[in-house]
Design a protein around this motif. Structure first.
Motif, PDB file in Angstrom:
ATOM      1  N   UNK A   1       0.846  -1.202   0.000  1.00 55.42           N
ATOM      2  CA  UNK A   1       0.000   0.000   0.000  1.00 55.42           C
ATOM      3  C   UNK A   1       0.877   1.246   0.000  1.00 55.42           C
ATOM      4  N   UNK A   2       0.243   2.358  -0.333  1.00 53.97           N
ATOM      5  CA  UNK A   2       0.924   3.659  -0.336  1.00 53.97           C
ATOM      6  C   UNK A   2       0.366   4.482   0.827  1.00 53.97           C
ATOM      7  N   UNK A   3       1.264   5.142   1.548  1.00 55.58           N
ATOM      8  CA  UNK A   3       0.816   6.180   2.481  1.00 55.58           C
ATOM      9  C   UNK A   3       1.321   7.502   1.938  1.00 55.58           C
ATOM     10  N   UNK A   4       0.439   8.468   1.866  1.00 57.06           N
ATOM     11  CA  UNK A   4       0.873   9.790   1.437  1.00 57.06           C
ATOM     12  C   UNK A   4       0.266  10.851   2.361  1.00 57.06           C
TER      13      UNK A   4
ATOM     14  N   UNK B   1       5.320  -0.870   2.672  1.00 55.93           N
ATOM     15  CA  UNK B   1       4.672   0.422   2.412  1.00 55.93           C
ATOM     16  C   UNK B   1       5.539   1.363   1.579  1.00 55.93           C
ATOM     17  N   UNK B   2       4.871   2.074   0.719  1.00 55.43           N
ATOM     18  CA  UNK B   2       5.495   3.105  -0.119  1.00 55.43           C
ATOM     19  C   UNK B   2       5.133   4.444   0.535  1.00 55.43           C
ATOM     20  N   UNK B   3       6.141   5.098   1.083  1.00 58.30           N
ATOM     21  CA  UNK B   3       5.912   6.362   1.787  1.00 58.30           C
ATOM     22  C   UNK B   3       6.124   7.487   0.785  1.00 58.30           C
ATOM     23  N   UNK B   4       5.129   8.338   0.625  1.00 59.45           N
ATOM     24  CA  UNK B   4       5.243   9.350  -0.428  1.00 59.45           C
ATOM     25  C   UNK B   4       4.865  10.749   0.073  1.00 59.45           C
TER      26      UNK B   4
ATOM     27  N   UNK C   1      -4.201   8.080   3.158  1.00 57.49           N
ATOM     28  CA  UNK C   1      -3.764   9.466   3.334  1.00 57.49           C
ATOM     29  C   UNK C   1      -3.683   9.724   4.833  1.00 57.49           C
ATOM     30  N   UNK C   2      -2.476  10.025   5.290  1.00 55.10           N
ATOM     31  CA  UNK C   2      -2.288  10.315   6.715  1.00 55.10           C
ATOM     32  C   UNK C   2      -2.429  11.816   6.915  1.00 55.10           C
TER      33      UNK C   2
END
Lengths: 221, 221
Positions: free
Chosen positions: A91-94, A155-158, A117-118
């Motif tokens: 998953x991606x967190x942006x 996780x993909x941190x963006x 989305x954080x």
């Protein structure tokens, strides 16, 4: 926000050509061995960054512009390892800024994996993004705990600010940085202050499309 | 100031073993061809940077310390292209800070080619450095004109502030940057503000000693 630009063309290509099983980069086995060495595959929990910066370390110019990213010649549509990276990502967190930038592109939703989305300021995920995106509250560690509880580990941190928040907590395991060979002179930096230095190891260093370099770093713990 | 650390061991080695004709790196012909393509060999006037930075772009930590450079494992004493670079260099120009740092190392003078210190505040070159070092006055362009008038054309520009001054005037032709895989969090940056963006091309991207990446950029004009 490099991926958001390169992705778009690849996403379109995927939709058009339906290559469901994308071939991974040729050195995948080597990279897996290296990752095993660092015990990253054992725990299966890892936070990774895949981003582009200018030669002087900016992810956007002083006005938030990323036109300088669009001007990179890429005649062979080299994905620079992006799809291989994504196949290993749960998953991606942006952050909110990055989410709103993606929304502003006015294109079909470009991600095929869950996006979180954080944000503690965004009231809710607007339509039509609710089917793709979930809102996370709280601090970085709390958000991670929630995701790990759901079995979402790789996780993909963006987004610049979110990456900086993760680095301040020493929660980044890998940095894949593609350098655009331009000195902007000023802009929005990828990195910021840290409480302590963080040592990485360079896993690979590659040149792409005659103008880009991509360096893959792994946190040494 | 990477070279000042790596050089020292190589200089000692050179003195001990007298390898007068150092072998050049294997891709020298390729690089020469690329340089010819950019007309850099034709004019023979070029200003080059060979330096190391942290992953977040610092050449020294917040106190000016460079211990983090000394901690890089280099079991095979790889010179990372330094001697090849130096054989193509007529002279070094450095700023006052860099000169005084080299003097503080308390070792035999490490350079075999002429060194010019560009400073408008240093009164004179102190003993015992007068036989190796000449003082230059004035602005960057004036200093360059003086050197070119003497047939000194291929220059190694060294020291953070001097590199920044050259970049502000768009006078850097090549950047060879070795990245130490550490995030310092703060320090003395290699790059600073510019009046306009400067576009480069990536000539090569290499990995050395399992921990360093070195990227070679050429200014596109």
């Amino acid at each position: 926000m490099f991926h958001k630009l390169t992705n778009l063309s690849f996403t379109t290509e995927i939709v058009n050509n339906c290559p469901l099983h994308l071939s991974l980069c040729s050195n995948k086995n080597y990279i897996f061995q290296e990752l095993k060495k660092f015990n990253l595959m054992n725990t299966n929990k890892r936070n990774r960054v895949y981003i582009a910066t200018s030669l002087d370390g900016y992810i956007a110019d002083k006005n938030g512009g990323i036109e300088w990213l669009e001007n990179v010649p890429n005649p062979e549509n080299d994905d620079m390892g992006y799809e291989a990276f994504m196949t290993e990502t749960d998953a991606i967190i942006m952050g909110r800024n990055t989410f709103e930038t993606v929304c502003s592109f006015d294109i079909p939703w470009p991600y095929k994996i869950p996006v979180f989305v954080l944000s503690n300021t965004l009231n809710s995920i607007p339509n039509p993004y609710q089917e793709h995106v979930q809102l996370l509250r709280g601090k970085v560690k709390e958000a991670l705990k929630q995701l790990h509880g759901k079995g979402i580990n790789s996780l993909y941190i963006d987004g610049g600010k979110l990456i900086q928040s993760f680095l301040k907590e020493d929660l980044i395991d890998e940095l894949i940085i593609t350098t655009i060979p331009i000195l902007l002179g000023e802009g929005i930096p990828l990195f910021s202050n840290l409480d302590k230095p963080l040592q990485f190891e360079c896993l690979s260093s590659k040149k792409f499309t005659n103008s880009l370099s991509q360096n893959h770093y792994i946190r040494l713990r």
